[in-house]
Design an enzyme around this catalytic site. Structure first.
Site, PDB file in Angstrom:
ATOM      1  N   ASN A 101      -2.524   2.799   9.302  1.00 39.48           N
ATOM      2  CA  ASN A 101      -1.955   3.766   8.364  1.00 39.48           C
ATOM      3  C   ASN A 101      -1.489   3.076   7.092  1.00 39.48           C
ATOM      4  O   ASN A 101      -1.119   1.900   7.107  1.00 39.48           O
ATOM      5  CB  ASN A 101      -0.779   4.515   9.010  1.00 39.48           C
ATOM      6  CG  ASN A 101      -1.232   5.288  10.252  1.00 39.48           C
ATOM      7  OD1 ASN A 101      -2.413   5.591  10.400  1.00 39.48           O
ATOM      8  ND2 ASN A 101      -0.303   5.541  11.159  1.00 39.48           N
ATOM      9  N   ASP A 103       0.910   4.555   5.257  1.00 40.94           N
ATOM     10  CA  ASP A 103       2.261   5.033   4.948  1.00 40.94           C
ATOM     11  C   ASP A 103       3.273   3.967   5.369  1.00 40.94           C
ATOM     12  O   ASP A 103       2.900   2.952   5.966  1.00 40.94           O
ATOM     13  CB  ASP A 103       2.531   6.381   5.671  1.00 40.94           C
ATOM     14  CG  ASP A 103       2.485   6.272   7.204  1.00 40.94           C
ATOM     15  OD1 ASP A 103       1.789   7.086   7.832  1.00 40.94           O
ATOM     16  OD2 ASP A 103       3.129   5.358   7.757  1.00 40.94           O
ATOM     17  N   HIS A 118      -5.159  -1.642   6.858  1.00 41.18           N
ATOM     18  CA  HIS A 118      -5.833  -0.931   5.766  1.00 41.18           C
ATOM     19  C   HIS A 118      -4.973  -0.828   4.515  1.00 41.18           C
ATOM     20  O   HIS A 118      -5.181   0.048   3.686  1.00 41.18           O
ATOM     21  CB  HIS A 118      -6.235   0.481   6.247  1.00 41.18           C
ATOM     22  CG  HIS A 118      -7.254   0.437   7.339  1.00 41.18           C
ATOM     23  ND1 HIS A 118      -7.415   1.463   8.254  1.00 41.18           N
ATOM     24  CD2 HIS A 118      -8.157  -0.520   7.700  1.00 41.18           C
ATOM     25  CE1 HIS A 118      -8.378   1.143   9.114  1.00 41.18           C
ATOM     26  NE2 HIS A 118      -8.842  -0.063   8.797  1.00 41.18           N
ATOM     27  N   CYS A 156      -3.563  -7.716 -17.977  1.00 38.15           N
ATOM     28  CA  CYS A 156      -4.938  -7.783 -18.511  1.00 38.15           C
ATOM     29  C   CYS A 156      -5.454  -6.422 -18.965  1.00 38.15           C
ATOM     30  O   CYS A 156      -6.637  -6.295 -19.292  1.00 38.15           O
ATOM     31  CB  CYS A 156      -5.881  -8.357 -17.442  1.00 38.15           C
ATOM     32  SG  CYS A 156      -6.335  -7.140 -16.196  1.00 38.15           S
ATOM     33  N   PRO A 220      -3.667  13.595  21.765  1.00 42.42           N
ATOM     34  CA  PRO A 220      -3.883  14.923  22.365  1.00 42.42           C
ATOM     35  C   PRO A 220      -5.359  15.240  22.620  1.00 42.42           C
ATOM     36  O   PRO A 220      -5.687  16.135  23.366  1.00 42.42           O
ATOM     37  CB  PRO A 220      -3.288  15.873  21.322  1.00 42.42           C
ATOM     38  CG  PRO A 220      -3.210  15.110  20.073  1.00 42.42           C
ATOM     39  CD  PRO A 220      -3.142  13.677  20.415  1.00 42.42           C
ATOM     40  N   ALA A 237       2.233  12.245  20.051  1.00 38.78           N
ATOM     41  CA  ALA A 237       3.002  10.995  20.144  1.00 38.78           C
ATOM     42  C   ALA A 237       4.503  11.237  20.126  1.00 38.78           C
ATOM     43  O   ALA A 237       5.245  10.614  20.906  1.00 38.78           O
ATOM     44  CB  ALA A 237       2.608  10.092  18.971  1.00 38.78           C
TER      45      ALA A 237
END
Ligand code: BV8
Ligand code: ZN
Length: 250
Positions: A101, A103, A118, A156, A220, A237
């Site tokens: 994730n 976040d 990621h 730059c 799920p 979860a």
């Protein structure tokens, strides 16, 4: 019963890896990657938008999508699933949290330095010289689907891009290396809220199973990881994790 089996495996584990995907943030109100594109974004395909090509073609659209997602994450809170993962650290001798994730909800729940395979919405950088760039000031959420021109690099003048790993881009080497080492050494890998479709991240639960770890899945829905899961906890979860942690150490 599956929860007790999972609790026993956790209670006896020396090194636990927690591997999370977009599903663990769903109950905080962060849409998963599959359904990230709702409303005005729905005319786009996330896998097409999360690419260097898309940013090349239309930087304002891609920057606008990530800014909308970042502002959304800033408005929501970690859920009981993130908090249960953070509590694990007080019980397990060695815990490695690895997330796909982008976040910051694991951090805000109290997990120390999760491995971000990621990248993150909170670490923009220059697309030309790669210098880190400050987060844009202000917190007005751009409305859904609106283009927002990216800022320019103070050094730059190149375009600033989101600090995430796009499809076709390599994962940060250090992150992938430490994740693979943890997956190959752990006794239990707890995979939460991931469809197990995106590589090379999706290789980690398989690597753990091959190395002799017990894989526990929380999701799920069925996923391609079902066959390697020693225990499959089917459900959301934020509902399952608090009960799992207290069953293991109550
Ligand atoms: C690379 C950041 C190579 C950006 C992301 C063909 C075969 C194999 C591989 C490939 C292929 N073609 C292309 C590839 C490579 C590609 C890939 O794997 N593609 C897939 C689609 C086949 N991979 C890459 O490109 C990677 N790079 O390979 O580089 C290379 C080599 C050398 C030199 C140069 C390059 C880079 C991949 C990283 C992409 N970036 N995110 C952003 O966020 O915008 S990936 C992105 O999608 C997310 O991070 C997430 O990890 C992934 C999947 O999205 P979701 O489905 O939403 O999330 P998730 O999978 O976690 O699923 C949600 C799950 O939650 C579901 O199972 C659902 O049931 C569950 N759930 C829902 N609610 C709940 C819940 N669970 C629990 N509780 C709930 N309440
Ligand atoms: Zn620059």
């Amino acid at each position: 019963m599956a929860l007790n089996d999972a609790a026993k495996l956790l209670a006896q584990a020396r090194h636990v890896v927690v591997f999370t995907g977009a599903g663990i943030s769903a109950e905080s109100g962060v849409p998963t990657f599959r359904d990230a594109l709702t409303g005005l974004w729905s005319r786009f395909d996330a896998q097409a938008l999360a690419t260097p090509q898309a940013f090349q073609e239309d930087p304002d659209l891609v920057w606008g999508w990530y800014e909308w997602r970042r502002q959304l994450v800033q408005r929501v809170r970690p859920n009981q699933g993130h908090l249960a993962v953070a509590r694990l650290a007080t019980h397990v001798p060695q815990l490695t949290v690895i997330t796909q994730n982008v976040d910051d909800l694991h951090e805000r729940a109290g997990s120390e330095s999760p491995v971000h395979l990621h990248g993150s919405l909170f670490s923009p950088r220059c697309a030309t010289c790669s210098r880190p760039a400050p987060l844009p000031a202000g917190d007005e959420q751009p409305e859904e689907g609106r283009r927002v021109p990216p800022p320019h690099c103070a050094h730059c003048a190149g375009l600033i891009r989101p600090g995430v790993v796009w499809f076709g881009e390599q994962l940060p080497e250090a992150a992938l290396e430490s994740a693979a080492r943890a997956a190959s050494e752990c006794d239990v890998l707890l995979t939460i809220g991931t469809s197990g479709l995106v590589y090379p991240a999706a290789e980690l639960p398989r690597l753990a199973a091959r190395s002799g770890a017990a894989v526990i899945q929380v999701n799920p829905q069925p996923t391609p990881l079902d066959p390697i899961a020693r225990v499959n906890l089917v459900g959301p979860a934020a509902e399952i994790l608090p009960g799992l942690v207290s069953a293991a150490w109550s």
